[in-house]
Design a protein around this motif. Structure first.
Motif, PDB file in Angstrom:
ATOM      1  N   ARG A   1     -23.666  62.410  -7.486  1.00 40.62           N
ATOM      2  CA  ARG A   1     -25.035  62.878  -8.068  1.00 40.62           C
ATOM      3  C   ARG A   1     -25.673  64.142  -7.168  1.00 40.62           C
ATOM      4  NH1 ARG A   1     -28.036  60.181 -12.064  1.00 40.62           N
ATOM      5  NH2 ARG A   1     -30.149  60.673 -11.001  1.00 40.62           N
ATOM      6  N   SER A   2     -25.820  63.638  -5.684  1.00 41.91           N
ATOM      7  CA  SER A   2     -26.209  64.485  -4.737  1.00 41.91           C
ATOM      8  C   SER A   2     -25.198  65.960  -4.871  1.00 41.91           C
ATOM      9  CB  SER A   2     -26.122  63.894  -3.382  1.00 41.91           C
ATOM     10  OG  SER A   2     -26.554  64.932  -2.461  1.00 41.91           O
TER      11      SER A   2
ATOM     12  N   ALA B   1     -24.428  57.673  -5.928  1.00 39.44           N
ATOM     13  CA  ALA B   1     -25.539  58.601  -5.076  1.00 39.44           C
ATOM     14  C   ALA B   1     -24.955  59.850  -4.433  1.00 39.44           C
ATOM     15  CB  ALA B   1     -26.039  57.885  -3.874  1.00 39.44           C
TER      16      ALA B   1
ATOM     17  N   GLU C   1     -33.190  63.854 -10.197  1.00 35.84           N
ATOM     18  CA  GLU C   1     -33.714  63.274  -9.058  1.00 35.84           C
ATOM     19  C   GLU C   1     -34.814  63.822  -8.342  1.00 35.84           C
ATOM     20  OE1 GLU C   1     -32.856  60.451  -7.624  1.00 35.84           O
ATOM     21  OE2 GLU C   1     -30.645  60.200  -8.101  1.00 35.84           O
TER      22      GLU C   1
ATOM     23  N   ASP D   1     -28.092  60.620 -16.253  1.00 37.10           N
ATOM     24  CA  ASP D   1     -29.210  60.079 -16.957  1.00 37.10           C
ATOM     25  C   ASP D   1     -29.161  60.288 -18.347  1.00 37.10           C
ATOM     26  OD1 ASP D   1     -30.017  59.433 -14.103  1.00 37.10           O
ATOM     27  OD2 ASP D   1     -30.626  61.376 -13.726  1.00 37.10           O
TER      28      ASP D   1
END
Length: 604
Positions: free
Chosen positions: A172-173, A169, A337, A356
């Motif tokens: 990716r953020s 998380a 996202e 992804d």
């Protein structure tokens, strides 16, 4: 079939899944083309997906544009909908109720606890490192710290899963919000590239391609046509002359384990790189060699398959293989996202794991030659695909420029220790004369000249040797075996039989003719034995060949300097005698080239 079985079973399944093949023939996209149609297709796209999303795409192409590939994906997804609908109907009619299962899920309380301990610490830890090993050590240090604090209270497996989810998380953020990746690059940045050629002094060609900490060494070897790989499959193709092998040894990732046979990675990555390069390999008529490439992964941190494409191109050009165009490859990734997304160029192993999409694209300046796309999302719109294809093309051209700075074109000549192949075309009826009884003739040529010889059933003869003089002598010997007599040509022959009216002379393998006694010398000859005896070598001219193939020879024409016409006019015996032509072009009865010692192959 597999999707239909899972769909109607009680096994939990996210399908059904459909699959199609798309070709591009005469400017038109074709769904599920036949094998004969595929021979004319410049695109071979295989894809699978659900009703809502494309899951997997594999492409082999001959410099096809990104726009055509995207249109093929769209058309393929539409074409698989009836297959998916049929499976849905099967589920309604014959499907079993799905069994219930409880997937492993990290408890929210544990996730919040791990996040409170590590939030904001992953990115600084990664940014302070300079290489893959240091990144792994930094993450290991954080994991050990967490395990020491909470290991007694929580199960290690659950704790590890929570650690990985928080890491995923945060990374990716950070990419989505700040456009900064774990190694500090921006989304479009490519790691430093270096290229080298000619590293191995004895290999026919070699190329070392390095991108960041991913490094691949490719070795090229040239062989005779008979060394092609034989295939045993349902497809019409029986052999292939361009072979690429990919090895991924444990030391490339800093591991120690047993070296086993090729696995899924080795076979899949090797095939992908081979597919990318195949359209650029010159046809056998122009370059009659079997070409084998071996790509050794020296170090791995993402996209070794595309590095092997680049290393292979360098090795081919270093060898002097006249490829149609250089090929480069790049691996793309995706972070998505909600409505936000970022397409990543030249992904690291960590980005592949946390992202992804794994999207590999290889090609030339003109277009795509191979592509492989694995999508982890349930849906990916075509706008993102188009963006990824455009970004991949930009990166591919950048990599090509870096490669061409080192070797701008294939070397003009093969290395001195590579075999030179001389190609001859003979009458197929004369293959037997070249091979000889039990292969005796061809083996004697090979032993005497030190060359390698391949004979095809259509009469094509390949002579391979690193010794130019040996190849020349072998060529002359084979040409002599299959040569046809020519009126007016002078030959050195051997007397094989004597009669009262003349001598029979073998002047070519399988061919003899008669020299009439009046044509033996430039004076009157009382007896044939006064001039020649059996076993003597004499120089003769072919003065005539009749309709039955009988050859008339003259020694006197050579001594007097006559033309064939004058020799025939002065031949006092006219056409009473005659020789025989051995018809040496006929194959040894009952024997094929392969059965009597020649290395022969059928032309495909």
């Amino acid at each position: 079939g597999a999707s239909a079985a899972l769909t109607i079973s009680n096994i939990p399944f996210g399908g059904p899944v459909g699959a199609v093949r798309v070709g591009y023939i005469d400017g038109e996209l074709v769904i599920n083309p036949t094998i004969p149609e595929m021979e004319r297709s410049s695109l071979d796209l295989k894809m699978a997906g659900t009703a809502d999303a494309v899951l997997m795409v594999e492409v082999g192409a001959n410099e096809v544009s990104e726009e055509i590939v995207l249109e093929a994906i769209k058309l393929g997804h539409q074409a698989m909908q009836p297959l998916i609908a049929l499976q849905e109907e099967m589920r309604r009619e014959a499907g079993k109720p799905k069994m219930e299962y409880q997937p492993f899920v990290v408890e929210e309380e544990l996730y919040q606890l791990v996040e409170s301990r590590l939030a904001g610490r992953f990115i600084p830890a990664l940014e302070e490192t300079g290489c893959k090993k240091e990144r792994e050590e930094a993450l290991d240090a954080l994991w050990k710290e967490l395990l020491e604090e909470l290991g007694e209270e929580y199960e290690e497996r659950a704790l590890r899963r929570a650690f990985e989810e928080v890491l995923r998380a945060e990374v990716r953020s950070h990419i989505l919000r700040h456009g900064v990746r774990p190694d500090g690059r921006g989304p479009r940045d490519i790691r430093p590239i270096s290229c080298e050629v000619g590293l191995s002094p004895r290999a026919h060609g070699s190329g070392l391609f390095t991108r960041g900490e991913t490094q691949v060494l490719t070795i090229a070897t040239l062989g005779m046509p008979s060394e092609e790989q034989r295939l045993d499959s349902l497809y019409p193709e029986e052999a292939k002359r361009f072979i690429h092998h990919y090895n991924f040894p444990p030391y490339s990732t800093g591991e120690t384990r047993r070296l086993r046979g090729p696995g899924r990675r080795e076979i899949g990555h090797g095939a992908l790189a081979e597919r990318a390069l195949l359209p650029m390999i010159p046809p056998e008529e122009e370059f009659p060699y079997t070409i084998r490439l071996v790509s050794e992964v020296m170090s791995s941190d993402g996209s070794t398959s595309m590095a092997s494409v680049c290393g292979s191109t360098l090795a081919l050009m270093d060898t002097g293989v006249p490829i149609k165009a250089p090929v480069a490859g790049i691996a793309m990734g995706l972070i998505k996202e909600g409505d936000e997304h970022v397409v990543l160029t030249d992904i690291l192993g960590m980005e592949d794991h946390l992202g992804d999409m794994d999207f590999k694209v290889a090609g030339t300046r003109r277009g795509i030659t191979a592509m492989q796309m694995d999508i982890k999302l349930k849906g990916l719109n075509y706008d993102i695909m188009a963006e990824a294809l455009a970004q991949a093309r930009e990166a591919r051209l950048y990599v090509l420029d870096k490669m061409l700075e080192v070797i701008p074109e294939p070397r003009p000549e093969l290395p001195s220790h590579a075999p030179r192949i001389t190609v001859l075309k003979i009458d197929p009826e004369k293959i037997g004369a070249v091979i000889g009884p039990g292969g005796k003739t061809i083996r004697s040529i090979i032993e005497e000249t030190g060359v390698e010889i391949d004979v095809e059933e259509d009469g094509t003869v390949y002579i391979g040797s690193t010794d130019a003089d040996g190849a020349r002598r072998a060529k002359e010997m084979i040409e002599a075996l299959v040569e046809e007599p020519q009126i007016g040509k002078i030959y050195t022959g051997k007397v094989v039989r004597i009669t009262d009216y003349g001598a029979f002379v073998e002047f070519l393998p399988g061919h003899d003719g008669m020299v009439h006694i009046s044509q033996l010398a430039d004076y009157r000859v009382p007896r044939v034995q006064d001039v020649v005896n059996v076993g003597d070598e004499i120089i003769v001219m072919v003065t005539d060949i009749d309709e039955e193939g009988k050859v008339r020879l003259s020694r006197r024409a050579v001594l007097e300097g006559w033309s064939p016409e004058e020799a025939r006019r002065r031949d006092r015996q006219g056409r009473k005698g005659g020789g025989r032509s051995g018809k040496s072009g006929k194959r040894t009865p009952g024997l094929s080239p392969a059965s009597i010692g020649a290395r022969a192959r059928r032309r495909r």
